[in-house]
Scaffold this active site. Sequence first.
Site, PDB file in Angstrom:
ATOM      1  CG  ASP A 201      82.373  22.320  19.667  1.00  0.00           C
ATOM      2  OD1 ASP A 201      82.788  23.308  19.042  1.00  0.00           O
ATOM      3  OD2 ASP A 201      82.470  21.150  19.230  1.00  0.00           O
TER       4      ASP A 201
ATOM      5  CE  LYS B 288      85.140  21.662  17.407  1.00  0.00           C
ATOM      6  NZ  LYS B 288      84.108  20.731  16.904  1.00  0.00           N
TER       7      LYS B 288
ATOM      8  CB  CYS C 188      84.337  18.257  20.012  1.00  0.00           C
ATOM      9  SG  CYS C 188      83.210  17.979  18.614  1.00  0.00           S
TER      10      CYS C 188
END
Length: 213
Positions: free
Chosen positions: A28, A114, A147
């Site tokens: 991310d 995702k 995450c």
Amino acid sequence: MSLDVFSAHRNEQEVRLDATRTAVIVVDMINEFCKPGGKMVLPGYETLVGPQLAIIEAARASNTPVIWIHDAHRPGMRHEREWAKRTPHCLENTWAVEIIEDLGARPDEIHVTKRRYSAFFQTDLDLVLKDMKIDQLVVFGVVTNICVRSTVHDAFFNGYEVVVPADACAATGQREQESSLYDIGTHFGVVSDSKAVVAALSGGATIANQIAA
């Protein structure tokens, strides 16, 4: 940080990375979480770029795959699970979900989308890694306590050996950073730093857990 009595019951672990069995998972590092104009910008992302680039360059030099994880969500969902708890963010096919330019992600490298915090949850990441005969992972990115941590948990549950370089991750605060790395180092993997990971990818050096006994 000294261990609590419960966490002290662990096996000491060192990892020797084998470039032919290892992948680097970048979680991310996208515009939405890093760049001005993003809806949930984590202050200070710039401090991560140097350590992350060092690992990415060492990985490429050793033919270790670099896998880029993009959080991305479809509009119009009746009950988007992440948006139930968080401000709507990371609309797919927008600037928000692109990897920041600082890291030089390549289109010929593997990119995984995702829909939840974990890069493994209902994605093809596990299948991709198994097809590549990968069983060791270096995981870093943002944010450590959401995450990154969720991805590390699932990597452990799926049988991967995991290394997390602390200086290549950032959490929502110092307390969350320390707590998440403590739990990772005592229950799910090895916590180290970018220099140790670069040395391991470049020459097979052993990585020791930096969470103190």
